[in-house]
Design an enzyme around this catalytic site. Sequence first.
Site, PDB file in Angstrom:
ATOM      1  N   ASN A 163      -1.851  34.327  36.536  1.00 34.55           N
ATOM      2  CA  ASN A 163      -1.184  34.157  37.734  1.00 34.55           C
ATOM      3  C   ASN A 163      -1.946  34.253  38.951  1.00 34.55           C
ATOM      4  O   ASN A 163      -3.029  35.007  39.034  1.00 34.55           O
ATOM      5  CB  ASN A 163       0.226  35.178  37.729  1.00 34.55           C
ATOM      6  CG  ASN A 163       1.370  34.369  38.689  1.00 34.55           C
ATOM      7  OD1 ASN A 163       1.362  34.284  39.795  1.00 34.55           O
ATOM      8  ND2 ASN A 163       2.511  34.571  37.851  1.00 34.55           N
TER       9      ASN A 163
ATOM     10  N   HIS B  42      12.769  22.743  29.716  1.00 34.08           N
ATOM     11  CA  HIS B  42      13.764  22.512  30.854  1.00 34.08           C
ATOM     12  C   HIS B  42      14.014  21.149  31.199  1.00 34.08           C
ATOM     13  O   HIS B  42      14.528  20.669  32.178  1.00 34.08           O
ATOM     14  CB  HIS B  42      13.408  23.135  32.247  1.00 34.08           C
ATOM     15  CG  HIS B  42      13.597  24.686  32.107  1.00 34.08           C
ATOM     16  ND1 HIS B  42      12.855  25.608  33.043  1.00 34.08           N
ATOM     17  CD2 HIS B  42      14.114  25.580  31.317  1.00 34.08           C
ATOM     18  CE1 HIS B  42      13.201  26.948  32.627  1.00 34.08           C
ATOM     19  NE2 HIS B  42      14.097  26.931  31.720  1.00 34.08           N
TER      20      HIS B  42
HETATM   21  P1  OAD Z   1       8.355  30.252  40.237  1.00 35.87           P
HETATM   22  O1  OAD Z   1       8.110  29.370  41.636  1.00 35.87           O
HETATM   23  O2  OAD Z   1       9.139  31.135  40.170  1.00 35.87           O
HETATM   24  O3  OAD Z   1       6.909  31.017  39.951  1.00 35.87           O
HETATM   25  C1  OAD Z   1       5.660  30.399  40.066  1.00 35.87           C
HETATM   26  C2  OAD Z   1       4.633  31.277  39.682  1.00 35.87           C
HETATM   27  O4  OAD Z   1       3.594  30.628  40.019  1.00 35.87           O
HETATM   28  C3  OAD Z   1       4.524  32.525  40.815  1.00 35.87           C
HETATM   29  O5  OAD Z   1       4.234  33.762  40.057  1.00 35.87           O
HETATM   30  C4  OAD Z   1       3.200  32.472  41.281  1.00 35.87           C
HETATM   31  O6  OAD Z   1       2.517  33.503  41.782  1.00 35.87           O
HETATM   32  C5  OAD Z   1       2.563  31.697  40.655  1.00 35.87           C
HETATM   33  N1  OAD Z   1       1.375  30.655  41.096  1.00 35.87           N
HETATM   34  C6  OAD Z   1       1.362  29.875  42.241  1.00 35.87           C
HETATM   35  N2  OAD Z   1       0.373  29.074  42.305  1.00 35.87           N
HETATM   36  C7  OAD Z   1      -0.572  29.436  41.297  1.00 35.87           C
HETATM   37  C8  OAD Z   1      -1.832  28.969  41.121  1.00 35.87           C
HETATM   38  N3  OAD Z   1      -2.458  27.985  41.831  1.00 35.87           N
HETATM   39  N4  OAD Z   1      -2.278  29.323  39.863  1.00 35.87           N
HETATM   40  C9  OAD Z   1      -1.868  30.353  38.962  1.00 35.87           C
HETATM   41  N5  OAD Z   1      -0.406  30.687  39.468  1.00 35.87           N
HETATM   42  C10 OAD Z   1       0.168  30.180  40.564  1.00 35.87           C
HETATM   43  O7  OAD Z   1       8.350  29.064  39.283  1.00 35.87           O
HETATM   44  P2  OAD Z   1       8.644  29.273  37.487  1.00 35.87           P
HETATM   45  O8  OAD Z   1       8.278  30.565  36.986  1.00 35.87           O
HETATM   46  O9  OAD Z   1       8.160  28.046  36.780  1.00 35.87           O
HETATM   47  O10 OAD Z   1      14.261  26.264  36.257  1.00 35.87           O
HETATM   48  O11 OAD Z   1      10.299  29.095  37.513  1.00 35.87           O
HETATM   49  C11 OAD Z   1      11.053  29.074  36.337  1.00 35.87           C
HETATM   50  C12 OAD Z   1      12.006  28.235  36.666  1.00 35.87           C
HETATM   51  O12 OAD Z   1      12.896  28.623  37.444  1.00 35.87           O
HETATM   52  C13 OAD Z   1      12.021  26.769  36.759  1.00 35.87           C
HETATM   53  O13 OAD Z   1      11.762  25.888  35.428  1.00 35.87           O
HETATM   54  C14 OAD Z   1      13.350  26.277  37.218  1.00 35.87           C
HETATM   55  C15 OAD Z   1      13.374  27.425  38.280  1.00 35.87           C
HETATM   56  O14 OAD Z   1      14.659  27.665  38.755  1.00 35.87           O
HETATM   57  C16 OAD Z   1      15.288  25.432  36.399  1.00 35.87           C
HETATM   58  O15 OAD Z   1      15.598  24.740  37.515  1.00 35.87           O
HETATM   59  C17 OAD Z   1      16.365  25.300  35.320  1.00 35.87           C
END
Ligand code: OAD
Length: 230
Positions: free
Chosen positions: A199, A107
Amino acid sequence: MSDKIVILTGAGISAESGLGTFRDEGGLWAQHRIEDVATPEGFARDPILVHEFYNARRAQAAKAQPNAGHQALAQLAAQHPGEVVVITQNVDDLHEKAGSQGVIHMHGTLSGALCSACGHRWQAALAMQPQDSCPHCAGTTTRPDVVWFGEIPYAMQTIETHLAEADLFVSIGTSAQVYPAANFVQAAAAAGARTLEFNLEPSAMATRFDDCRYGPASKTLPRWVAEILG
Ligand code: OAD
């Protein structure tokens, strides 16, 4: 074991370094509309707003330090006899700060600037502005080098090859709500890889994984890496 390990990380791995996730309670998408700050159309409408959003994130990321989760992955890559590939959806540089090399930023990165006119890339200033000109073509359609909704992520062919070659696919700290990354588990499994999710709670793709470990990445990853390295 010299297995090839392919790792996908998301915002959750950087959460304990103080960088907000997107979809957790109070996350970035609760404070900002995706349409406004993470689409080409939003940027065309209001480039100042979009630059302000990424400038704030760039300043925050510059101060952030990697946590034990990032460090565990760097240690794994350094000591595992097989290949370790890190693919991240994150635009921060905490994997690199922890010592990981060759990280695939599907990204994009906060540290990059991109000219929409000629495609030239360069190191972004800490605070980018709409009137910044491209050092190559002098055009003024400079944008953060991040992938927005509606755009194709970087390095997809390379990623597909890694997924096809993986013996173990590991997904860490991603809600698995954004494609194509959410589909990587299926691609890797279809090619014969074992699959493992880290997660805080089951992601949208949790049932697709062979195994899941729940808890903060700063605790679960060092334990797992210690097991792998024996
Ligand atoms: P999300 O905010 O959608 O998800 C974050 C995940 O991390 C959740 O499932 C939480 O449960 C988990 N989480 C939080 N704290 C944690 C910890 N300490 N240890 C383990 N897990 C933890 O973020 P992404 O999945 O990365 O894209 O989002 C994907 C994409 O959506 C991003 O790259 C961005 C966003 O929109 C763009 O902007 C194109």
